[in-house]
Each structure stands twice: as structure tokens, then as C-alpha cells.
Design a protein around this motif. Structure first.
Motif, short mmCIF file in Angstrom:
data_model
loop_
_atom_site.label_atom_id
_atom_site.label_comp_id
_atom_site.label_asym_id
_atom_site.label_seq_id
_atom_site.Cartn_x
_atom_site.Cartn_y
_atom_site.Cartn_z
N CYS A 82 33.93 -52.49 15.68
CA CYS A 82 34.40 -51.17 15.23
C CYS A 82 33.61 -50.66 14.01
O CYS A 82 33.66 -51.27 12.94
N ARG B 54 41.25 -49.27 22.13
CA ARG B 54 41.54 -47.86 21.84
C ARG B 54 42.86 -47.44 22.48
O ARG B 54 43.68 -46.75 21.88
N VAL C 55 38.40 -50.58 11.55
CA VAL C 55 39.84 -50.64 11.87
C VAL C 55 40.26 -52.10 11.95
O VAL C 55 39.65 -52.89 12.68
N CYS D 164 34.45 -50.05 20.67
CA CYS D 164 35.09 -51.36 20.83
C CYS D 164 35.32 -51.73 22.30
O CYS D 164 35.61 -52.88 22.61
N VAL E 281 38.90 -43.44 15.15
CA VAL E 281 38.42 -42.09 15.52
C VAL E 281 38.21 -42.00 17.04
O VAL E 281 37.60 -41.06 17.53
N HIS E 282 38.71 -43.00 17.77
CA HIS E 282 38.68 -43.01 19.25
C HIS E 282 37.27 -42.95 19.82
O HIS E 282 37.05 -42.40 20.89
N CYS E 283 36.30 -43.51 19.09
CA CYS E 283 34.90 -43.43 19.54
C CYS E 283 34.64 -44.30 20.76
O CYS E 283 33.72 -44.02 21.53
N GLY E 284 35.39 -45.39 20.91
CA GLY E 284 35.20 -46.25 22.09
C GLY E 284 34.14 -47.34 21.93
O GLY E 284 33.85 -48.06 22.89
S1 SF4 Z 1 39.08 -49.13 17.08
FE1 SF4 Z 1 37.17 -48.56 16.08
S2 SF4 Z 1 35.62 -48.76 17.71
FE2 SF4 Z 1 37.61 -48.70 18.71
S3 SF4 Z 1 37.94 -46.53 19.22
FE3 SF4 Z 1 38.91 -46.89 17.20
S4 SF4 Z 1 37.33 -46.37 15.70
FE4 SF4 Z 1 36.28 -46.61 17.67
#
Ligand code: SF4
Ligand code: SF4
Length: 320
Positions: free
Chosen positions: A62, A34, A66, A16, A11-14
């Protein structure tokens, strides 16, 4: 789960980003988990796909679960030089002929077998060559405890998985699996242990065996700091290293973020020298926060990284 479903879980939350060593030393989205996932999703070429150390720290961080390793290994391909290196790693005796690491001397792998051995001691491809003394110490310790032992020098295929050679990796894991049948197996390379466990093999990491079998341990005075190898960390194996040290009375002085990547990444340090050195410098700073230079490292490529940093790596077996 298929690749597309895995990609869609991101979900591109960042969350990680800060866990990723290549991001932490570059602050560049291209070299972040990401950014790599986005490149795969869009099907665009990216330098970042090559610079991933494959430490899988992003998977632990994550919140969406993922499985990054599935994504990166589906797009990576070994280059011709990496392919040669993988062939060499498959035969520890060949590694000795290509002495490519100046900080450590390559040796002939130790060979040993008792009659009807109950235990297989599996050093992993490079431990047997670069850390032969460690193998010898582990062997002698197990024999002093009354176990009958055979050393099996071979390759579990983790290095192949790193660079996307998944089929060969599966062939190698299945080969060692057959050789392990009916035996208790102890591995001296924690990331290989993790790889073999993840692929369904019933193996013990060295420290795990000492704790689970309640093997009597000597009392040793001293202080060390502990490094937590990345793949072993995913499976929670590093707790056994700490338990062994505590049982032996060895004092642990903590470094900053003990699970931070060492920079070796299998053979990454050979093919991505610049990025690897940046990560090693950061790791060294974190280790030095402990005030100590002796680092317990139960994985051989991490130990090579520590030698490159001018530190003193020791396997648990080196203390016995
Ligand atoms: S890999 Fe997981 S933590 Fe990293 S941006 Fe994607 S959802 Fe977020
Ligand atoms: S495997 Fe390691 S280097 Fe690669 S994206 Fe994940 S955290 Fe970063």
C-alpha cells in the motif's frame, strides 16, 4: 491513529489487490483488501471479512501506508470453535491431545533447562508439538556452541490477533514478555518473532541470532528453495534465513514470489478449507518453478501447509 483515520487513508487505488492471496485466487473484490476496507467503512456485513488470511501482504504493497491489520482486527470476532482452538493453542501440551493434522504427528513438547540459562529458546505453540525434532536440533546446536539454554513452551498471542481477540493477545504477549525478562530470547517461529518484535519484545529470530552473533556454521552441500513467511517479511527478517544458507554454502534456487502466502494462516486452513486449498495450490505451483521440493520454512504453520502440498519443509535448525 484511530480506526476512522486509518479507513480514510485508503484512496481505493487498488495497488494492494495483486498482493492479496484471496484476491489472486478468486479475482473477487469482496475478497480483496480494498473490498474489505470498503465493507468496514460502510459498516456492511461481508463474507470477505472472514476470508482474510491476515498475511498483511497488502500493508507492504500500500503506497498510502494503510495499516490494514488495525482495520480488520477491529471488526473480526472469533467464532465459538475458533475460541476453543485458541484456548488449546495457549497450552502446547493440550495440542498433542487434539491431533487434528493428519500429515504430521503431534508430540509431547520438549522440556529442557540448564542451570542459570542465558538463553530462552521459544519454539512457539505449534513448533514444539508438530516439529519437536527441529526444537531438539536447535537446542543441541546452541549447547554445542557453549550456550546455556532453557526451552519455554508458550503462546505469543499472534493466533488471537488474527481473529480479533486483541485483549487476550495483549495479555499473552505481556505474559511471555515477563518470562523473557533479563534473558536473550531466540524464537523458532518467524511470524511469532515478528509479532513479538512489533509488540516491543527484544527477541531474535533463529537465523537472525546466528548471523548477528556470528555463530560458526557447518558447511553443507545442497540446494533448497526458500519460503518467506508473511509477517516475518513485513519486518525484513527473511534476509537472515538467506544469509545463514549462504554462509553454510547451501545453494538457493528461487521459486516464483517466495513471499507469496502459503495458505495456512495460523488456523485459517482448518476453518476456511476451500480458500486455503486454492492458495496452497497456487503456492505449490510457484514453489515448483524452482525445480525443487525441499523448502526452507522457518514458520510452523507454513511448514504444515508445505506438508499438505506434498513438499518437504525444513527449518534452518534442521540443517544443523
Ligand atoms: S489499502 Fe492502500 S493500496 Fe489498497 S486500495 Fe487502499 S490505499 Fe490503495
Ligand atoms: S491480510 Fe492478506 S488476505 Fe487479508 S486482505 Fe491483506 S493481503 Fe489479503
Amino acid at each position: 491513529m484511530g480506526l476512522e483515520e486509518e479507513l480514510n487513508k485508503c484512496v481505493h487505488c487498488g495497488f494492494c489487490l495483486e498482493a492479496c492471496p484471496t484476491y489472486s485466487v478468486t479475482r473477487s473484490e469482496i475478497h480483496s483488501p480494498r473490498g474489505r476496507i470498503t465493507a468496514v467503512k460502510l459498516g456492511i456485513p461481508s463474507e470477505g471479512l472472514d476470508t482474510c488470511v491476515y498475511c498483511r501482504r497488502c500493508e507492504l504493497a500500500c503506497p498510502s501506508g494503510v495499516k490494514y491489520s488495525e482495520i480488520i482486527t477491529s471488526v473480526r470476532k472469533a467464532n465459538p470453535l475458533e475460541k476453543i482452538m485458541l484456548k488449546i493453542l495457549e497450552k502446547p501440551s493440550l495440542i498433542q491431545m487434539f491431533n487434528i493434522i493428519k500429515e504430521v504427528k503431534a508430540n509431547k513438547p520438549l522440556e529442557y533447562s540448564d542451570k542459570n540459562p542465558e538463553i530462552i529458546l521459544f519454539p512457539g505453540c505449534i513448533t514444539s508439538v508438530f516439529f519437536r525434532d527441529t526444537v531438539e536440533k536447535a537446542l543441541n546446536f546452541l549447547k554445542r556452541q557453549g550456550y546455556t539454554v532453557e526451552i519455554l513452551n508458550g503462546c505469543c498471542g499472534l493466533a488471537h490477533e488474527h481473529v480479533g481477540e486483541k485483549n487476550r493477545s495483549k495479555e499473552l504477549i505481556s505474559k511471555v514478555g515477563k518470562e523473557f525478562e533479563g534473558k536473550t530470547v531466540i524464537s523458532l517461529s518467524s511470524n511469532c518473532t515478528a509479532h513479538m518484535k512489533e509488540n516491543g519484545l527484544n527477541v531474535y529470530d533463529f537465523g537472525e541470532f546466528l548471523i548477528k552473533m556470528d555463530v560458526p556454521l557447518p558447511f553443507i552441500e545442497g540446494e533448497v528453495t526458500v519460503h518467506e513467511p508473511c509477517h516475518a517479511n513485513l519486518l525484513g527478517l527473511n534476509k537472515y534465513t538467506r544469509q545463514v544458507l549462504s554462509k553454510m554454502g547451501v545453494k538457493i534456487k528461487e521459486s516464483e514470489e517466495p513471499s507469496y502466502e502459503c495458505g495456512a494462516g495460523g488456523d485459517y486452513f482448518i476453518f476456511h478449507k476451500e480458500m486455503s486449498e486454492k492458495i496452497m495450490m497456487t503456492k505449490k505451483e510457484k514453489v515448483m518453478k524452482s525445480g525443487l521440493t525441499t523448502v526452507i520454512s522457518t514458520n510452523p504453520s507454513c511448514s504444515i501447509a508445505f506438508l499438505k502440498m506434498g513438499l518437504k519443509p525444513k527449518h534452518l535448525a534442521d540443517l544443523l
